[in-house]
Write a protein that holds these residues in place. Sequence first.
Motif, PDB file in Angstrom:
ATOM      1  N   UNK A   1       0.951  -1.135  -0.038  1.00  0.00           N
ATOM      2  CA  UNK A   1       0.310   0.055  -0.254  1.00  0.00           C
ATOM      3  C   UNK A   1       0.244   1.039  -0.163  1.00  0.00           C
ATOM      4  N   UNK A   2       0.804   2.180  -0.877  1.00  0.00           N
ATOM      5  CA  UNK A   2       1.060   3.476  -0.722  1.00  0.00           C
ATOM      6  C   UNK A   2       0.595   3.965   0.324  1.00  0.00           C
ATOM      7  N   UNK A   3       0.687   5.385   1.529  1.00  0.00           N
ATOM      8  CA  UNK A   3       0.062   6.724   2.382  1.00  0.00           C
ATOM      9  C   UNK A   3       0.524   7.425   2.211  1.00  0.00           C
ATOM     10  N   UNK A   4       0.125   8.098   1.598  1.00  0.00           N
ATOM     11  CA  UNK A   4       0.623   9.561   1.036  1.00  0.00           C
ATOM     12  C   UNK A   4       0.876  10.477   2.045  1.00  0.00           C
ATOM     13  N   UNK A   5       2.003  11.492   1.752  1.00  0.00           N
ATOM     14  CA  UNK A   5       2.410  12.148   3.042  1.00  0.00           C
ATOM     15  C   UNK A   5       1.942  13.607   2.845  1.00  0.00           C
ATOM     16  N   UNK A   6       1.619  13.942   0.850  1.00  0.00           N
ATOM     17  CA  UNK A   6       1.918  14.724   0.422  1.00  0.00           C
ATOM     18  C   UNK A   6       1.848  14.779  -0.904  1.00  0.00           C
ATOM     19  N   UNK A   7       1.224  15.217  -1.567  1.00  0.00           N
ATOM     20  CA  UNK A   7       0.931  14.892  -3.346  1.00  0.00           C
ATOM     21  C   UNK A   7       2.130  14.143  -4.256  1.00  0.00           C
ATOM     22  N   UNK A   8       3.625  14.402  -3.376  1.00  0.00           N
ATOM     23  CA  UNK A   8       4.007  13.500  -4.552  1.00  0.00           C
ATOM     24  C   UNK A   8       5.006  12.792  -3.430  1.00  0.00           C
ATOM     25  N   UNK A   9       4.751  12.426  -2.112  1.00  0.00           N
ATOM     26  CA  UNK A   9       5.399  11.507  -1.722  1.00  0.00           C
ATOM     27  C   UNK A   9       4.511  10.772  -0.256  1.00  0.00           C
ATOM     28  N   UNK A  10       5.369   9.514  -0.408  1.00  0.00           N
ATOM     29  CA  UNK A  10       4.158   8.599   0.180  1.00  0.00           C
ATOM     30  C   UNK A  10       5.115   7.854   1.014  1.00  0.00           C
TER      31      UNK A  10
ATOM     32  N   UNK B   1      -7.654  -7.791  -5.443  1.00  0.00           N
ATOM     33  CA  UNK B   1      -7.771  -6.651  -4.403  1.00  0.00           C
ATOM     34  C   UNK B   1      -5.945  -6.124  -4.821  1.00  0.00           C
ATOM     35  N   UNK B   2      -5.459  -4.887  -5.252  1.00  0.00           N
ATOM     36  CA  UNK B   2      -4.403  -4.787  -5.078  1.00  0.00           C
ATOM     37  C   UNK B   2      -4.223  -3.522  -4.930  1.00  0.00           C
ATOM     38  N   UNK B   3      -2.370  -3.293  -4.180  1.00  0.00           N
ATOM     39  CA  UNK B   3      -2.086  -1.904  -4.442  1.00  0.00           C
ATOM     40  C   UNK B   3      -1.105  -1.849  -5.054  1.00  0.00           C
ATOM     41  N   UNK B   4      -0.730  -0.727  -5.207  1.00  0.00           N
ATOM     42  CA  UNK B   4       0.011  -0.390  -6.899  1.00  0.00           C
ATOM     43  C   UNK B   4       1.109  -1.617  -7.178  1.00  0.00           C
ATOM     44  N   UNK B   5       0.614  -2.018  -8.137  1.00  0.00           N
ATOM     45  CA  UNK B   5       2.274  -3.146  -9.054  1.00  0.00           C
ATOM     46  C   UNK B   5       2.320  -2.559  -9.950  1.00  0.00           C
ATOM     47  N   UNK B   6       3.679  -3.545 -10.792  1.00  0.00           N
ATOM     48  CA  UNK B   6       4.361  -3.702 -12.038  1.00  0.00           C
ATOM     49  C   UNK B   6       3.404  -4.343 -12.805  1.00  0.00           C
ATOM     50  N   UNK B   7       2.440  -5.223 -11.983  1.00  0.00           N
ATOM     51  CA  UNK B   7       2.498  -6.180 -12.964  1.00  0.00           C
ATOM     52  C   UNK B   7       0.838  -6.459 -14.093  1.00  0.00           C
ATOM     53  N   UNK B   8       1.075  -7.572 -14.626  1.00  0.00           N
ATOM     54  CA  UNK B   8      -1.159  -7.402 -15.169  1.00  0.00           C
ATOM     55  C   UNK B   8      -1.315  -8.179 -14.935  1.00  0.00           C
TER      56      UNK B   8
END
Length: 401
Positions: free
Chosen positions: A198-207, A234-241
């Motif tokens: 998962x990615x937890x945002x600090x601000x619009x550019x960092x997590x 249910x997938x977090x951000x990945x590079x997989x198809x």
Amino acid sequence: MGRLAGKTVVLCVTGGIAAYKAADLTSKLRQAGAQVRVLMTQSATQFITPMTFETLSGYRTVVDTFDRDFAWEVEHISLAKAADVFVIAPATANVIAKAAHGIADDMVTTTLLATKAPVVIAPAMNTGMYDAPVTQQNLQTLRARGFHIIDPAAGRLACGDSGRGKLPDTPTLLHGIEQALAPADLAGLRVLVTAGPTQEAMDPVRFLSNHSTGKMGYAIAARAALRGAEVTLVSGPTALDTPHGVQRVAVTSACEMYDAVVSRAPAQHMIVKAAAVGDYRPAQTATEKLKKGDGELTLTLARNPDILATLGQRKQPGQLLCGFAMETQDLLDNAAGKLRRKNCDMLVANSLRDEGAGFGTDTNIVTLLFADGRQEGLPIMPKDELADLILDRLLALRRQA
Ligand code: C5P
């Protein structure tokens, strides 16, 4: 290495314009480690030459039972026996009609009649021919007999018409072939898998995030779909198809994953939580980019909800819950505690300290822990093989219940 490795695929090419696409299929099957033995009908040779398939498969292409020397006469029986899976792609209305009625008048149809291997048929023809009631009835007959039919794609056809009748792309054909090779033991079951970080945002550019690539969860989703389950990933951000036949729900943060999973959970027979969910998120997400100052920056973190623990509390009767645990110390003690606390039926424990296990690798080394206290230590194995084994164990628990 996928499940096609070491398998013998008998590929029959029949006479339609899509015959040229069987060349790519031959090549991709061979790259996947399969031995491909190609048979062609006479009419297919009008569209593409046997030599193309000989070059791509490394084996002689067989065209007809009667127009070559005597040895070919028994070839159809030996190929029928050697086949792990028998594929007709593209399949014309003519070969479908013959298959439905047991007509055996050339190399393709005699071999088909003799084989006991699972048969995959990929129809490709003009829309009118495909929609004709007799073709549909023939396909229905073959389906009822257990043949695997890969539905044609819709679009503009070579003849200029538009509609159903196109041979699907190679990945779709490969999926259909792999599905025919896999047991259909998860048919009728709904399986939800979570994967990735998962990615937890600090601000619009960092997590804040972690090193998960999603490979283990994606392998489980792919194998469950091949085995006939209705799969939600249910997938977090990945590079997989997205694996074939899998419905993917893309999320970014742990809170989004919580919503996506908890809302879908009641309908599931099995839930496998392979995602590496962030335990904390920045307490505040700045709406503008945080500016750097001269001194230290202190970030206050808020606790994320524990999705698995919530699922454990709300477990439906008969539902099976499988968690994952990655540890750097006291692996089995920590994993056993998690299994109990989160009310799981099974927990897959792996140590980040083991070579060949953990993030980003194609292999894993795990111990399975069960609610009744049993533990099963497994040797290093490819993630897709482990995926099958995890599903095998869950299925066994379901059958025991
Ligand atoms: O307690 P720990 O985070 O190590 O447990 C790991 C298991 O719990 C994994 O199956 C993971 O997907 C799940 N998990 C979760 N929600 C969290 C944290 C972990 O579902 N917030």
